[in-house]
Design an enzyme around this catalytic site. Structure first.
Site, PDB file in Angstrom:
ATOM      1  N   SER A 130     102.632  78.263  29.960  1.00 58.80           N
ATOM      2  CA  SER A 130     101.757  78.288  28.778  1.00 58.80           C
ATOM      3  C   SER A 130     102.075  77.147  27.819  1.00 58.80           C
ATOM      4  O   SER A 130     101.187  76.615  27.148  1.00 58.80           O
ATOM      5  CB  SER A 130     101.903  79.614  28.035  1.00 58.80           C
ATOM      6  OG  SER A 130     101.456  80.660  28.830  1.00 58.80           O
ATOM      7  N   ALA A 137     104.483  91.743  28.799  1.00 60.49           N
ATOM      8  CA  ALA A 137     105.427  90.918  28.033  1.00 60.49           C
ATOM      9  C   ALA A 137     105.567  91.426  26.594  1.00 60.49           C
ATOM     10  O   ALA A 137     106.636  91.302  25.984  1.00 60.49           O
ATOM     11  CB  ALA A 137     104.968  89.466  28.033  1.00 60.49           C
ATOM     12  N   GLY A 140      91.327  80.832  24.080  1.00 64.00           N
ATOM     13  CA  GLY A 140      90.001  80.961  23.448  1.00 64.00           C
ATOM     14  C   GLY A 140      90.100  81.236  21.959  1.00 64.00           C
ATOM     15  O   GLY A 140      89.491  80.543  21.133  1.00 64.00           O
ATOM     16  N   GLY A 188      92.699  80.905  19.948  1.00 62.26           N
ATOM     17  CA  GLY A 188      93.443  79.880  19.207  1.00 62.26           C
ATOM     18  C   GLY A 188      92.581  78.660  18.910  1.00 62.26           C
ATOM     19  O   GLY A 188      92.530  78.175  17.776  1.00 62.26           O
ATOM     20  N   LYS A 218     109.401  78.266  25.662  1.00 60.95           N
ATOM     21  CA  LYS A 218     109.518  76.808  25.714  1.00 60.95           C
ATOM     22  C   LYS A 218     109.539  76.336  27.168  1.00 60.95           C
ATOM     23  O   LYS A 218     110.247  76.883  27.993  1.00 60.95           O
ATOM     24  CB  LYS A 218     110.788  76.362  24.975  1.00 60.95           C
ATOM     25  CG  LYS A 218     110.906  74.884  24.832  1.00 60.95           C
ATOM     26  CD  LYS A 218     111.493  74.484  23.487  1.00 60.95           C
ATOM     27  CE  LYS A 218     111.308  73.011  23.209  1.00 60.95           C
ATOM     28  NZ  LYS A 218     111.890  72.106  24.146  1.00 60.95           N
ATOM     29  N   ASP A 219     108.706  75.342  27.436  1.00 62.28           N
ATOM     30  CA  ASP A 219     108.632  74.681  28.734  1.00 62.28           C
ATOM     31  C   ASP A 219     108.108  75.567  29.869  1.00 62.28           C
ATOM     32  O   ASP A 219     108.198  75.207  31.032  1.00 62.28           O
ATOM     33  CB  ASP A 219     109.986  74.070  29.134  1.00 62.28           C
ATOM     34  CG  ASP A 219     110.392  72.982  28.145  1.00 62.28           C
ATOM     35  OD1 ASP A 219     109.482  72.328  27.593  1.00 62.28           O
ATOM     36  OD2 ASP A 219     111.594  72.821  27.896  1.00 62.28           O
ATOM     37  N   SER A 240      94.537  83.553  28.661  1.00 66.00           N
ATOM     38  CA  SER A 240      93.099  83.393  28.484  1.00 66.00           C
ATOM     39  C   SER A 240      92.687  83.597  27.017  1.00 66.00           C
ATOM     40  O   SER A 240      91.951  82.798  26.432  1.00 66.00           O
ATOM     41  CB  SER A 240      92.415  84.397  29.415  1.00 66.00           C
ATOM     42  OG  SER A 240      91.103  84.628  29.066  1.00 66.00           O
ATOM     43  N   HIS A 269      94.430  94.381  22.158  1.00 70.32           N
ATOM     44  CA  HIS A 269      94.357  95.516  23.072  1.00 70.32           C
ATOM     45  C   HIS A 269      95.172  96.643  22.438  1.00 70.32           C
ATOM     46  O   HIS A 269      96.231  96.382  21.844  1.00 70.32           O
ATOM     47  CB  HIS A 269      94.971  95.098  24.410  1.00 70.32           C
ATOM     48  CG  HIS A 269      94.499  95.892  25.593  1.00 70.32           C
ATOM     49  ND1 HIS A 269      93.515  96.850  25.528  1.00 70.32           N
ATOM     50  CD2 HIS A 269      94.892  95.864  26.893  1.00 70.32           C
ATOM     51  CE1 HIS A 269      93.324  97.344  26.741  1.00 70.32           C
ATOM     52  NE2 HIS A 269      94.142  96.779  27.576  1.00 70.32           N
TER      53      HIS A 269
HETATM   54  N1  LIG Z   1      91.920  88.113  29.195  1.00 68.28           N
HETATM   55  C1  LIG Z   1      91.010  88.930  28.718  1.00 68.28           C
HETATM   56  O1  LIG Z   1      89.898  88.944  29.206  1.00 68.28           O
HETATM   57  C2  LIG Z   1      91.296  89.828  27.561  1.00 68.28           C
HETATM   58  C3  LIG Z   1      90.213  90.357  26.855  1.00 68.28           C
HETATM   59  C4  LIG Z   1      90.461  91.133  25.735  1.00 68.28           C
HETATM   60  C5  LIG Z   1      91.771  91.409  25.368  1.00 68.28           C
HETATM   61  N2  LIG Z   1      92.829  90.916  26.111  1.00 68.28           N
HETATM   62  C6  LIG Z   1      94.198  91.216  25.676  1.00 68.28           C
HETATM   63  O2  LIG Z   1      94.724  90.027  25.098  1.00 68.28           O
HETATM   64  C7  LIG Z   1      96.140  89.981  25.312  1.00 68.28           C
HETATM   65  C8  LIG Z   1      96.484  88.693  26.049  1.00 68.28           C
HETATM   66  O3  LIG Z   1      95.847  88.690  27.322  1.00 68.28           O
HETATM   67  P1  LIG Z   1      95.615  87.340  28.143  1.00 68.28           P
HETATM   68  O4  LIG Z   1      94.747  87.687  29.286  1.00 68.28           O
HETATM   69  O5  LIG Z   1      95.205  86.256  27.231  1.00 68.28           O
HETATM   70  O6  LIG Z   1      97.079  86.946  28.587  1.00 68.28           O
HETATM   71  P2  LIG Z   1      97.885  87.248  29.922  1.00 68.28           P
HETATM   72  O7  LIG Z   1      97.409  86.325  30.983  1.00 68.28           O
HETATM   73  O8  LIG Z   1      97.910  88.686  30.225  1.00 68.28           O
HETATM   74  O9  LIG Z   1      99.318  86.797  29.375  1.00 68.28           O
HETATM   75  C9  LIG Z   1      99.685  85.464  29.356  1.00 68.28           C
HETATM   76  C10 LIG Z   1     100.745  85.128  28.336  1.00 68.28           C
HETATM   77  O10 LIG Z   1     101.871  86.019  28.388  1.00 68.28           O
HETATM   78  C11 LIG Z   1     103.048  85.211  28.487  1.00 68.28           C
HETATM   79  N3  LIG Z   1     104.126  85.953  29.151  1.00 68.28           N
HETATM   80  C12 LIG Z   1     104.051  86.676  30.285  1.00 68.28           C
HETATM   81  N4  LIG Z   1     105.259  87.232  30.554  1.00 68.28           N
HETATM   82  C13 LIG Z   1     106.095  86.829  29.554  1.00 68.28           C
HETATM   83  C14 LIG Z   1     107.440  87.132  29.217  1.00 68.28           C
HETATM   84  N5  LIG Z   1     108.191  87.922  29.980  1.00 68.28           N
HETATM   85  N6  LIG Z   1     107.951  86.574  28.090  1.00 68.28           N
HETATM   86  C15 LIG Z   1     107.200  85.772  27.307  1.00 68.28           C
HETATM   87  N7  LIG Z   1     105.916  85.481  27.556  1.00 68.28           N
HETATM   88  C16 LIG Z   1     105.361  86.013  28.650  1.00 68.28           C
HETATM   89  C17 LIG Z   1     102.622  84.002  29.287  1.00 68.28           C
HETATM   90  O11 LIG Z   1     103.524  82.953  29.072  1.00 68.28           O
HETATM   91  P3  LIG Z   1     104.149  82.098  30.274  1.00 68.28           P
HETATM   92  O12 LIG Z   1     103.100  81.126  30.698  1.00 68.28           O
HETATM   93  O13 LIG Z   1     105.322  81.473  29.642  1.00 68.28           O
HETATM   94  O14 LIG Z   1     104.472  83.067  31.404  1.00 68.28           O
HETATM   95  C18 LIG Z   1     101.247  83.753  28.684  1.00 68.28           C
HETATM   96  O15 LIG Z   1     101.340  82.994  27.506  1.00 68.28           O
HETATM   97  C19 LIG Z   1      96.498  91.231  26.100  1.00 68.28           C
HETATM   98  O16 LIG Z   1      96.846  92.247  25.192  1.00 68.28           O
HETATM   99  C20 LIG Z   1      95.177  91.575  26.776  1.00 68.28           C
HETATM  100  O17 LIG Z   1      95.099  92.927  27.169  1.00 68.28           O
HETATM  101  C21 LIG Z   1      92.612  90.111  27.166  1.00 68.28           C
END
Ligand SMILES: NC(=O)c1ccc[n+]([C@@H]2O[C@H](COP(=O)([O-])OP(=O)(O)OC[C@H]3O[C@@H](n4cnc5c(N)ncnc54)[C@H](OP(=O)(O)O)[C@@H]3O)[C@@H](O)[C@H]2O)c1
Length: 410
Positions: free
Chosen positions: A124, A160, A102, A104, A120-121, A98, A182
Site C-alpha cells: 500500500s 487488520a 477512492g 482519499g 512502511k514500504d 480500494s 464498515h
Molecule cells: N472495498 C470495498 O468495496 C468496500 C466498500 C465499502 C466498505 N469497505 C470497508 O472499507 C474498509 C477497507 O476496505 P478495503 O477494501 O479498502 O481494504 P482491504 O483491501 O480490505 O485492506 C487493505 C489495507 O489493509 C492493510 N493491511 C492488511 N493487513 C494489514 C496488517 N496486518 N497490518 C497493517 N495493515 C494491513 C493493507 O496494507 P498492506 O498493503 O501494507 O498489506 C491495505 O492498506 C474495510 O472496513 C471494508 O470492509 C470496503
C-alpha cells in the site's frame, strides 16, 4: 458491499497508473490548489442540477415503497462549506486498499487536508506513492499518521483493524473522531476486540460500492450512495460530521442506518446476489448448457454476456418489470414461471446465510483468513482458479470481439 473489488484494488490502481486522468494528475499537487476546487465544484454543481429533488434542497424524508426514510444529500454541503467545516482537521486515512484509494483521492480533490497511514514500504505504501502521496508530508507509518490526524479513518482491512487495535487504540485520544467504512470491527467486538475509547465520536460512512466506483463516480461529477451511522456521539455533532465526511469522500446521497444493520446487510449482500450468489448461478447455468452440448461461446453469451451487457443494465435503469417488457413474450412467460421456483429454492440458502452473518461465523472466517500474513497470495490463488475456469476463459474471447475492446492486459 464491503469486500467488493477488494481483489480488484490492484488493477484499479494499475489502471489509474496507466492512464492518469487530468484530475488524478492535478491531485498530486498539494491540497487546496484551485484546480481541485474548480473541478470538484463544477462536478458538484452539475450533480446538483441533475439530482431528482422534490421540494427544497436539503434533508429529505422520502417514501420508499410505503416506508418513510430520511436521506441526506451532497447539495447541503457546497464545497466552500465543506472546506470551512474541516478547516482545522486532518483526515488521517489508515489503510490504502480500494476504499483508501477512492476516499482519499476524493477528499484530497475536495481540498481537504488528508494524510495516509500505512505499513512502511508495504504494497500500500508503494501504491500510495504512485498516487502522489508524499512520504513525510502526506504519507506516514500508521501510528505517526494517527498522531497527526484529528479524524482517524480506519480503512485497514477488517482483519487488520482487529490485529492492529491494541497498538492503535491508545493513540485515539480525546477530541479525535474515529471513522469506519464498515460496522464489522465494533459490532463483532467479541471477536475483533475493537472497543473504541469512550471519549471520542465513532461514526460510519460506508459507500455502497467498490472504492473504484467511489472514485469514478466522483470524477464524473456524480456521487455514490453511502450509508451513514453513529456508534458513539460524544460531541453532539457525530451525525453532522458523518454526513459531511460522506460528502468529502465522494458520496452523493447518504442513507441513515446503524452499525449493526450496515454490517449485517453488507456481509449478507456481498456473499449473496452481489458476488457469491451470482457467481454460483452463472456457473451452474453454464455447466448445464455445456453438459447438453452447447459450445463455450454459446453458453457464455447466454449466461454472462447477455446478462451484463443487455438485461442487467435495464434492471438498473428502470427496474425488473422494465427489463421484462424489453424481452419477448416467450421470454416473459418462461421467466415469470421460473422466478418463483428459483425464489423457493434460494430462500433457505439466504436464511442460512443471514444467520451465518448474524451469529458471527462469517466474521470469524474473515478474521482468520484475512489475518494471515499471506492473505494477498492466498486470495490471489483462489481467484486464479476462477480466472482459469472455462466460463471465464471463454468470456475473454467473447469480450475481445466487442467493438470497443481494449486488451485486458493493458
Ligand atoms: N472495498 C470495498 O468495496 C468496500 C466498500 C465499502 C466498505 N469497505 C470497508 O472499507 C474498509 C477497507 O476496505 P478495503 O477494501 O479498502 O481494504 P482491504 O483491501 O480490505 O485492506 C487493505 C489495507 O489493509 C492493510 N493491511 C492488511 N493487513 C494489514 C496488517 N496486518 N497490518 C497493517 N495493515 C494491513 C493493507 O496494507 P498492506 O498493503 O501494507 O498489506 C491495505 O492498506 C474495510 O472496513 C471494508 O470492509 C470496503
Amino acid at each position: 458491499m464491503a469486500s467488493i473489488a477488494r481483489s480488484a484494488s490492484q488493477s484499479i490502481r494499475a489502471a489509474s497508473r496507466r492512464a492518469p486522468s487530468a484530475l488524478a494528475k492535478a491531485a498530486v499537487k498539494p491540497a487546496q490548489t484551485a484546480s481541485y476546487s474548480l473541478l470538484a465544484r463544477a462536478a458538484a454543481a452539475k450533480a446538483a442540477q441533475r439530482a431528482p429533488v422534490q421540494g427544497a434542497r436539503g434533508v429529505k424524508t422520502l417514501d420508499f415503497a410505503g416506508t418513510k426514510e430520511t436521506v441526506y444529500e451532497r447539495s447541503d454541503w457546497p464545497l466552500a462549506k465543506l472546506q470551512d467545516y474541516f478547516k482545522n482537521d486532518t483526515l488521517a486515512l489508515i489503510g490504502y486498499g480500494s476504499q483508501g484509494h477512492g476516499q482519499g483521492l476524493n477528499a484530497r480533490d475536495n481540498g481537504l487536508n488528508v494524510i495516509i497511514g500505512v505499513r512502511k514500504d508495504g504494497e500500500s505504501w508503494k501504491q500510495a506513492m504512485e498516487d502522489g502521496w508524499v512520504p513525510g508530508e502526506t504519507l506516514f507509518p500508521i501510528e505517526e499518521a494517527i498522531n497527526k490526524g484529528t479524524i482517524i479513518m480506519n480503512l485497514l482491512s477488517d482483519a487488520a483493524q482487529s490485529q492492529t487495535w491494541p497498538t492503535i487504540a491508545p493513540l485515539i485520544t480525546k477530541g479525535k473522531t474515529l471513522y469506519f467504512s464498515h460496522g464489522f470491527s465494533v459490532v463483532f467486538k467479541d471477536d475483533t476486540h475493537v472497543i473504541p475509547p469512550k471519549d471520542v465520536d465513532v461514526i460510519l460512512v460506508a459507500p455502497k460500492g467498490s472504492g473504484r466506483t467511489v472514485r469514478t463516480l466522483f470524477k464524473e461529477g456524480r456521487g455514490i450512495n453511502s450509508s451513514i451511522a453513529v456508534w458513539q456521539d460524544v460531541t453532539g455533532k457525530a451525525k453532522e460530521k458523518a454526513t459531511a465526511l460522506a460528502v468529502a469522500v465522494g458520496s452523493g446521497y447518504m442513507y441513515e442506518t446503524t452499525f449493526e444493520k450496515e454490517v449485517y446487510s453488507d456481509l449478507y449482500g456481498e456473499r449473496g446476489v452481489l458476488m457469491g450468489g451470482i457467481q454460483g448461478m452463472f456457473l451452474a447455468q453454464y455447466q448445464v448448457l455445456r453438459k447438453n452440448g452447447h459450445t463455450p461461446s454459446e453458453a457464455f453469451n447466454e449466461t454472462v454476456e447477455e446478462a451484463t451487457q443487455s438485461l442487467y443494465p435495464l434492471i438498473g435503469a428502470k427496474g425488473m418489470d422494465y427489463m421484462y417488457n424489453a424481452c419477448s413474450t416467450t421470454a416473459r412467460r418462461g421467466a415469470l414461471d421460473w422466478a418463483p421456483i428459483f425464489e423457493k429454492a434460494n430462500l433457505p440458502i439466504f436464511e442460512q446465510l443471514y444467520e451465518s452473518v448474524k451469529n458471527g461465523t462469517e466474521t470469524r472466517k474473515s478474521l482468520e483468513f484475512n489475518g494471515r500474513s499471506t492473505y494477498r497470495e492466498d486470495l490471489n490463488r483462489e481467484l486464479e482458479v476462477i480466472n482459469n475456469q472455462e466460463i471465464w476463459r471463454a468470456g475473454k474471447v467473447v469480450r475481445s470481439l466487442r467493438p470497443d475492446y481494449k486488451p485486458e492486459s493493458e
